[in-house]
Structure formats: structure tokens, C-alpha cells
Motif scaffolding. Sequence first.
Motif, PDB file in Angstrom:
ATOM      1  N   GLY A  76       0.680  -1.256   0.108  1.00  0.00           N
ATOM      2  CA  GLY A  76       0.097   0.187   0.097  1.00  0.00           C
ATOM      3  C   GLY A  76       0.779   1.434  -0.029  1.00  0.00           C
ATOM      4  O   GLY A  76       0.260   2.433   0.237  1.00  0.00           O
ATOM      5  N   ASN A  77       2.224   1.147  -0.234  1.00  0.00           N
ATOM      6  CA  ASN A  77       2.731   2.153  -0.479  1.00  0.00           C
ATOM      7  C   ASN A  77       3.173   2.852  -1.895  1.00  0.00           C
ATOM      8  O   ASN A  77       3.640   4.013  -1.880  1.00  0.00           O
ATOM      9  CB  ASN A  77       4.300   1.816   0.168  1.00  0.00           C
ATOM     10  CG  ASN A  77       4.450   1.392   1.457  1.00  0.00           C
ATOM     11  OD1 ASN A  77       3.621   1.934   2.422  1.00  0.00           O
ATOM     12  ND2 ASN A  77       5.368   0.782   1.717  1.00  0.00           N
ATOM     13  N   GLN A  78       2.546   2.146  -2.880  1.00  0.00           N
ATOM     14  CA  GLN A  78       2.508   2.738  -4.134  1.00  0.00           C
ATOM     15  C   GLN A  78       1.002   2.595  -4.737  1.00  0.00           C
ATOM     16  O   GLN A  78       0.541   1.551  -4.726  1.00  0.00           O
ATOM     17  CB  GLN A  78       3.593   2.155  -5.013  1.00  0.00           C
ATOM     18  CG  GLN A  78       5.129   2.465  -4.679  1.00  0.00           C
ATOM     19  CD  GLN A  78       5.557   3.702  -5.046  1.00  0.00           C
ATOM     20  OE1 GLN A  78       5.072   4.444  -6.179  1.00  0.00           O
ATOM     21  NE2 GLN A  78       6.432   4.375  -4.439  1.00  0.00           N
ATOM     22  N   LEU A  79       0.808   3.727  -5.252  1.00  0.00           N
ATOM     23  CA  LEU A  79      -0.502   3.475  -5.963  1.00  0.00           C
ATOM     24  C   LEU A  79      -0.334   4.051  -7.414  1.00  0.00           C
ATOM     25  O   LEU A  79       0.420   5.184  -7.690  1.00  0.00           O
ATOM     26  CB  LEU A  79      -1.436   4.784  -5.335  1.00  0.00           C
ATOM     27  CG  LEU A  79      -2.948   4.885  -5.854  1.00  0.00           C
ATOM     28  CD1 LEU A  79      -3.829   3.709  -6.069  1.00  0.00           C
ATOM     29  CD2 LEU A  79      -3.600   6.280  -5.461  1.00  0.00           C
ATOM     30  N   PHE A  80      -1.001   3.422  -8.218  1.00  0.00           N
ATOM     31  CA  PHE A  80      -0.941   3.623  -9.561  1.00  0.00           C
ATOM     32  C   PHE A  80      -2.157   3.964 -10.418  1.00  0.00           C
ATOM     33  O   PHE A  80      -3.072   3.483  -9.921  1.00  0.00           O
ATOM     34  CB  PHE A  80      -0.153   2.403 -10.314  1.00  0.00           C
ATOM     35  CG  PHE A  80       1.217   1.968  -9.615  1.00  0.00           C
ATOM     36  CD1 PHE A  80       1.175   0.991  -9.056  1.00  0.00           C
ATOM     37  CD2 PHE A  80       2.300   2.664  -9.886  1.00  0.00           C
ATOM     38  CE1 PHE A  80       2.258   0.529  -8.342  1.00  0.00           C
ATOM     39  CE2 PHE A  80       3.515   2.445  -9.423  1.00  0.00           C
ATOM     40  CZ  PHE A  80       3.415   1.179  -8.536  1.00  0.00           C
ATOM     41  N   LEU A  81      -2.002   4.659 -11.544  1.00  0.00           N
ATOM     42  CA  LEU A  81      -3.040   4.768 -12.423  1.00  0.00           C
ATOM     43  C   LEU A  81      -2.847   4.760 -13.779  1.00  0.00           C
ATOM     44  O   LEU A  81      -2.255   5.524 -14.435  1.00  0.00           O
ATOM     45  CB  LEU A  81      -3.905   6.355 -12.312  1.00  0.00           C
ATOM     46  CG  LEU A  81      -5.323   6.392 -12.909  1.00  0.00           C
ATOM     47  CD1 LEU A  81      -6.305   5.636 -12.399  1.00  0.00           C
ATOM     48  CD2 LEU A  81      -5.764   7.830 -12.933  1.00  0.00           C
ATOM     49  N   GLN A  82      -3.246   3.540 -14.359  1.00  0.00           N
ATOM     50  CA  GLN A  82      -2.809   3.510 -15.906  1.00  0.00           C
ATOM     51  C   GLN A  82      -3.939   3.974 -16.817  1.00  0.00           C
ATOM     52  O   GLN A  82      -5.302   3.564 -16.333  1.00  0.00           O
ATOM     53  CB  GLN A  82      -2.704   1.835 -16.256  1.00  0.00           C
ATOM     54  CG  GLN A  82      -2.566   1.398 -17.394  1.00  0.00           C
ATOM     55  CD  GLN A  82      -1.267   1.765 -18.115  1.00  0.00           C
ATOM     56  OE1 GLN A  82      -0.449   1.323 -17.666  1.00  0.00           O
ATOM     57  NE2 GLN A  82      -1.141   2.527 -19.249  1.00  0.00           N
TER      58      GLN A  82
END
Length: 122
Positions: A76-82
Motif C-alpha cells: 500500500g505504499n505505491q498507488l498507480f493509475l494506468q
Amino acid sequence: QVRLVESGGTSVQAGGSLILSCTVSGHTYSRYSLAWFRQAPGKEERERVACIEHDGNTEYRDSVKGRFTVSKDSAGNQLFLQMNSLQPEDTAMYYCASDALCWILPDKYNFWGQGTQVNVSS
């Protein structure tokens, strides 16, 4: 102290793709959701684009379903939006936000990043 830092925003042509990232640190909740909001030029309201809950369930705004994909790493330390098939109406400042649940309204979120700008030209 909770800190959210977005990156990846840039200018792209319509039809192009982009990945936004958000680095999360110092979170004080044991379980939390992470969301992407955007605020288009000239609009006062931020609208929720996508959200991912602690257990991985996802929610999307209708206008981005099938084009955008939200994900996070296991910690839960990196969030992404492709973002695929980008359109000029996707032009906005994109913000990372966090709270206990995937609220729809921005006022419900306690933690925010500073934003990253996405410009889509036709």
C-alpha cells in the motif's frame, strides 16, 4: 505524518497512454483506501476517478471505465493509475487521496497529495 506524492503527469496526444504514480508514506491508519481525483481547468470540484480499497476492491468513474486501471503494491505504499485512450476531456490536475474507505466526495478524505498535471491534446 501521512505524505502522498504524485508523479507521472505530462502532456500527451489523444489516444495515448500514461501511468501516474503516488508514493504513500507515514500512514497512520492500519487499513486505508487510496483514490485518484482530478480537477479540470475552470472547475471548482474535484471528481473521483478511481479508488482501491485496502482489500483490493476497486471503483471507477463511469467515464473512465475500460480505459483507466487503478492498482497498488501489496504494502500500500505505491498507488498507480494506468490511463489508456486518453481524451482531451481527461485534461486535469490529478490528485492522490487517502482515507479509511473509498468515499465518493473529496471532503471525506483526510490526506491529499499536491497533484500532477495531465494535458491531453487533440
